[in-house]
Design a protein around this motif. Structure first.
Motif, PDB file in Angstrom:
ATOM      1  N   VAL A  76       7.015  -1.664 -14.107  1.00 15.49           N
ATOM      2  CA  VAL A  76       6.191  -2.688 -14.774  1.00 15.49           C
ATOM      3  C   VAL A  76       5.264  -3.357 -13.768  1.00 15.49           C
ATOM      4  O   VAL A  76       4.062  -3.547 -14.020  1.00 15.49           O
ATOM      5  CB  VAL A  76       7.085  -3.732 -15.463  1.00 15.49           C
ATOM      6  CG1 VAL A  76       6.251  -4.906 -15.970  1.00 15.49           C
ATOM      7  CG2 VAL A  76       7.844  -3.109 -16.625  1.00 15.49           C
ATOM      8  N   GLY A  77       5.816  -3.730 -12.616  1.00 17.13           N
ATOM      9  CA  GLY A  77       4.992  -4.349 -11.583  1.00 17.13           C
ATOM     10  C   GLY A  77       3.907  -3.417 -11.084  1.00 17.13           C
ATOM     11  O   GLY A  77       2.758  -3.825 -10.885  1.00 17.13           O
ATOM     12  N   ALA A  78       4.248  -2.138 -10.896  1.00 14.99           N
ATOM     13  CA  ALA A  78       3.273  -1.162 -10.420  1.00 14.99           C
ATOM     14  C   ALA A  78       2.181  -0.936 -11.466  1.00 14.99           C
ATOM     15  O   ALA A  78       0.986  -0.841 -11.131  1.00 14.99           O
ATOM     16  CB  ALA A  78       3.975   0.150 -10.087  1.00 14.99           C
ATOM     17  N   TRP A  79       2.564  -0.828 -12.745  1.00 15.61           N
ATOM     18  CA  TRP A  79       1.585  -0.615 -13.818  1.00 15.61           C
ATOM     19  C   TRP A  79       0.644  -1.803 -13.911  1.00 15.61           C
ATOM     20  O   TRP A  79      -0.585  -1.640 -13.998  1.00 15.61           O
ATOM     21  CB  TRP A  79       2.308  -0.415 -15.148  1.00 15.61           C
ATOM     22  CG  TRP A  79       1.431   0.147 -16.230  1.00 15.61           C
ATOM     23  CD1 TRP A  79       1.309   1.458 -16.592  1.00 15.61           C
ATOM     24  CD2 TRP A  79       0.541  -0.590 -17.078  1.00 15.61           C
ATOM     25  NE1 TRP A  79       0.407   1.590 -17.622  1.00 15.61           N
ATOM     26  CE2 TRP A  79      -0.084   0.343 -17.942  1.00 15.61           C
ATOM     27  CE3 TRP A  79       0.217  -1.936 -17.196  1.00 15.61           C
ATOM     28  CZ2 TRP A  79      -1.016  -0.036 -18.894  1.00 15.61           C
ATOM     29  CZ3 TRP A  79      -0.733  -2.320 -18.148  1.00 15.61           C
ATOM     30  CH2 TRP A  79      -1.333  -1.371 -18.992  1.00 15.61           C
ATOM     31  N   THR A  80       1.203  -3.028 -13.883  1.00 18.18           N
ATOM     32  CA  THR A  80       0.377  -4.237 -13.982  1.00 18.18           C
ATOM     33  C   THR A  80      -0.612  -4.320 -12.821  1.00 18.18           C
ATOM     34  O   THR A  80      -1.808  -4.574 -13.019  1.00 18.18           O
ATOM     35  CB  THR A  80       1.266  -5.483 -13.998  1.00 18.18           C
ATOM     36  OG1 THR A  80       2.215  -5.391 -15.071  1.00 18.18           O
ATOM     37  CG2 THR A  80       0.437  -6.743 -14.177  1.00 18.18           C
ATOM     38  N   ALA A  81      -0.120  -4.104 -11.611  1.00 20.87           N
ATOM     39  CA  ALA A  81      -0.993  -4.180 -10.442  1.00 20.87           C
ATOM     40  C   ALA A  81      -2.076  -3.107 -10.491  1.00 20.87           C
ATOM     41  O   ALA A  81      -3.244  -3.372 -10.173  1.00 20.87           O
ATOM     42  CB  ALA A  81      -0.169  -4.035  -9.165  1.00 20.87           C
ATOM     43  N   THR A  82      -1.698  -1.897 -10.917  1.00 19.97           N
ATOM     44  CA  THR A  82      -2.666  -0.803 -10.982  1.00 19.97           C
ATOM     45  C   THR A  82      -3.786  -1.114 -11.961  1.00 19.97           C
ATOM     46  O   THR A  82      -4.968  -0.924 -11.666  1.00 19.97           O
ATOM     47  CB  THR A  82      -1.963   0.501 -11.386  1.00 19.97           C
ATOM     48  OG1 THR A  82      -0.920   0.783 -10.446  1.00 19.97           O
ATOM     49  CG2 THR A  82      -2.933   1.662 -11.405  1.00 19.97           C
ATOM     50  N   LEU A 241       3.046  -3.461  -4.377  1.00 16.06           N
ATOM     51  CA  LEU A 241       2.958  -2.825  -3.060  1.00 16.06           C
ATOM     52  C   LEU A 241       3.079  -1.308  -3.168  1.00 16.06           C
ATOM     53  O   LEU A 241       2.392  -0.566  -2.462  1.00 16.06           O
ATOM     54  CB  LEU A 241       4.057  -3.364  -2.146  1.00 16.06           C
ATOM     55  CG  LEU A 241       3.911  -4.812  -1.682  1.00 16.06           C
ATOM     56  CD1 LEU A 241       5.183  -5.265  -0.966  1.00 16.06           C
ATOM     57  CD2 LEU A 241       2.715  -4.986  -0.758  1.00 16.06           C
ATOM     58  N   LEU A 242       3.955  -0.847  -4.063  1.00 14.51           N
ATOM     59  CA  LEU A 242       4.136   0.593  -4.242  1.00 14.51           C
ATOM     60  C   LEU A 242       2.868   1.243  -4.781  1.00 14.51           C
ATOM     61  O   LEU A 242       2.511   2.359  -4.381  1.00 14.51           O
ATOM     62  CB  LEU A 242       5.307   0.848  -5.197  1.00 14.51           C
ATOM     63  CG  LEU A 242       5.674   2.310  -5.434  1.00 14.51           C
ATOM     64  CD1 LEU A 242       6.131   2.971  -4.139  1.00 14.51           C
ATOM     65  CD2 LEU A 242       6.776   2.420  -6.494  1.00 14.51           C
ATOM     66  N   ALA A 243       2.173   0.539  -5.678  1.00 13.45           N
ATOM     67  CA  ALA A 243       0.923   1.081  -6.216  1.00 13.45           C
ATOM     68  C   ALA A 243      -0.095   1.300  -5.107  1.00 13.45           C
ATOM     69  O   ALA A 243      -0.736   2.358  -5.028  1.00 13.45           O
ATOM     70  CB  ALA A 243       0.364   0.129  -7.271  1.00 13.45           C
ATOM     71  N   GLY A 244      -0.245   0.314  -4.221  1.00 10.21           N
ATOM     72  CA  GLY A 244      -1.183   0.461  -3.118  1.00 10.21           C
ATOM     73  C   GLY A 244      -0.751   1.506  -2.114  1.00 10.21           C
ATOM     74  O   GLY A 244      -1.584   2.177  -1.499  1.00 10.21           O
ATOM     75  N   SER A 245       0.538   1.656  -1.936  1.00  9.84           N
ATOM     76  CA  SER A 245       1.048   2.629  -0.969  1.00  9.84           C
ATOM     77  C   SER A 245       0.867   4.058  -1.453  1.00  9.84           C
ATOM     78  O   SER A 245       0.432   4.939  -0.699  1.00  9.84           O
ATOM     79  CB  SER A 245       2.534   2.371  -0.698  1.00  9.84           C
ATOM     80  OG  SER A 245       3.104   3.367   0.115  1.00  9.84           O
ATOM     81  N   ALA A 246       1.189   4.301  -2.720  1.00  9.47           N
ATOM     82  CA  ALA A 246       1.145   5.659  -3.254  1.00  9.47           C
ATOM     83  C   ALA A 246      -0.276   6.136  -3.503  1.00  9.47           C
ATOM     84  O   ALA A 246      -0.568   7.326  -3.387  1.00  9.47           O
ATOM     85  CB  ALA A 246       1.959   5.745  -4.539  1.00  9.47           C
ATOM     86  N   GLY A 247      -1.175   5.206  -3.859  1.00 10.94           N
ATOM     87  CA  GLY A 247      -2.546   5.600  -4.151  1.00 10.94           C
ATOM     88  C   GLY A 247      -2.746   6.054  -5.576  1.00 10.94           C
ATOM     89  O   GLY A 247      -3.788   5.820  -6.178  1.00 10.94           O
ATOM     90  N   ALA A 248      -1.753   6.686  -6.173  1.00  4.87           N
ATOM     91  CA  ALA A 248      -1.785   7.119  -7.563  1.00  4.87           C
ATOM     92  C   ALA A 248      -0.343   7.251  -8.034  1.00  4.87           C
ATOM     93  O   ALA A 248       0.518   7.707  -7.287  1.00  4.87           O
ATOM     94  CB  ALA A 248      -2.526   8.441  -7.715  1.00  4.87           C
ATOM     95  N   LEU A 249      -0.084   6.829  -9.264  1.00  8.80           N
ATOM     96  CA  LEU A 249       1.283   6.822  -9.780  1.00  8.80           C
ATOM     97  C   LEU A 249       1.332   7.495 -11.144  1.00  8.80           C
ATOM     98  O   LEU A 249       0.322   7.618 -11.835  1.00  8.80           O
ATOM     99  CB  LEU A 249       1.807   5.385  -9.898  1.00  8.80           C
ATOM    100  CG  LEU A 249       2.066   4.650  -8.585  1.00  8.80           C
ATOM    101  CD1 LEU A 249       2.317   3.179  -8.840  1.00  8.80           C
ATOM    102  CD2 LEU A 249       3.242   5.270  -7.855  1.00  8.80           C
ATOM    103  N   SER A 250       2.520   7.912 -11.513  1.00  9.81           N
ATOM    104  CA  SER A 250       2.761   8.475 -12.838  1.00  9.81           C
ATOM    105  C   SER A 250       4.136   8.028 -13.304  1.00  9.81           C
ATOM    106  O   SER A 250       4.925   7.481 -12.532  1.00  9.81           O
ATOM    107  CB  SER A 250       2.702  10.008 -12.804  1.00  9.81           C
ATOM    108  OG  SER A 250       3.761  10.517 -11.998  1.00  9.81           O
TER     109      SER A 250
END
Length: 349
Positions: A76-82, A241-250
């Motif tokens: 949820v945090g990664a999706w929101t930040a992305t 932070l994970l969103a910025g680290s990975a560059g792209a998420l799924s």
């Protein structure tokens, strides 16, 4: 407490603080210079997951509530930040705060059943939420930089797909690693501040006996929900932070099974200590990378985690952060005794 005892405790506190500061400085400045970019990325992920483990440690170790949805809240945090990073030009720290707040609100709603149930039933409810969130993520996917709420791009536009932006001061991998460590340190300080204050005392009372806590005038409803909100907020920041680290998420990056693995490594690290979260982060991200580097299947780590949990439940409830220092002290005493005996025998001879 005598004055001498107080001075000794204060001296131990200062020494501990100096050691922690020195280790943090080494991790910040020396480690990125000594290892390759691949391992910098692995340690960045370990720092991010240590924040998530910290949230679980607050819930289970401090309040006694088992949550199996921390990985879903991380998503949820990664999706929101992305979505915010693609749709706006807000500064990265503001995006992290928004991701933390949004995740904190959702986590508080998920924690509402904790007001009535606990133990295995609460664990099952949170696990069901994690499974549902995984399904939702597979349906809506992650934002791809397009317009609208979901940020989807057409098939042709995907060719110009850009990575999730990072803060301007941390665009390189080593710089982002240092940025992540600073944010992680702030989250640990936040948790320590809460644990040392009134919430921490209330959580300890609830963990020992909720009826006794109620009889003592503690608002258990407020402090249970606050524990879920705090843990979810920190997890949401970790997701950003994970969103910025990975560059792209799924959606495939957040399987439901990882929530169970996270609980296992938190137990192994030390559920009753915030520093156990650091060990948990290293176990869940660094150990599989090391196994893969050594040519060993990463699935062996699951077997090791299972053995580790059995060991914790059987002989070391405090986890590695509690048991390893004890074992080192015992080994030191045995060595000193052996040296003393050999010296005495030589003098007699």
């Amino acid at each position: 407490m005598t004055g001498l005892g107080a001075v000794r405790i204060e001296r131990n506190t200062i020494v501990r603080a100096v050691v922690i500061a020195a280790l943090f400085a080494v991790a910040m400045f020396a480690v990125p210079e000594l290892i390759g970019i691949y391992w910098v990325k692995i340690l960045t992920a370990a720092a991010i997951y240590s924040i998530t483990a910290l949230g679980l440690g607050v819930l289970y170790g401090r309040v006694g509530m088992v949550s199996l949805c921390q990985i879903a809240l991380l998503a949820v945090g990664a999706w929101t930040a992305t979505r915010i990073l693609y749709a706006t030009s807000l500064p990265f720290p503001i995006v992290l705060l928004i991701a933390g707040v949004v995740t904190g609100v959702i986590g508080t709603v998920v924690g509402l059943p904790a007001l009535r149930i606990s133990g295995l039933h609460l664990a099952l409810i949170t696990l069901m939420f994690a499974a549902a969130m995984t399904l939702v993520l597979q349906i809506i996917s992650f934002p791809q930089g397009g317009g609208g709420v979901l940020g989807r791009l057409s098939l042709g536009e995907l060719q110009g797909f850009r990575n999730i932006r990072r803060p301007g001061i941390a665009t390189s991998d080593p710089a982002y690693y240092r940025y992540t460590l600073i944010v992680a340190a702030l989250m640990f300080l936040l948790a320590l501040w809460q644990i040392a204050g009134k919430p921490g005392r209330a959580w300890a009372a609830i963990r020992e006996s909720e009826p006794a806590a109620l009889a003592a005038g503690i608002n258990t409803t407020r402090y249970k929900l606050w524990a879920f909100a705090l843990a979810s907020f920190m997890t949401g920041v970790a997701g950003g932070l994970l969103a910025g680290s990975a560059g792209a998420l799924s959606a495939q990056a957040f399987p439901t099974s990882d929530s169970i693995v996270l609980l296992a490594v938190v137990l192994m690290g030390g559920i009753y200590s915030v520093w156990g979260a650091v060990v948990a982060g290293l176990l869940v991200r660094l150990l599989p990378a090391l196994l893969e580097n050594w040519g060993v299947s990463i699935y062996i780590s699951l077997l090791l985690f299972g053995i580790g949990v059995l060991q914790v439940l059987a002989t070391a409830p405090g986890g590695l952060v509690d048991q390893v220092p004890k074992d080192v002290r015992r080994l030191g005493r045995l060595v000193s005794r052996g040296v003393g005996r050999s010296g005495a025998e030589e003098s007699v001879g």
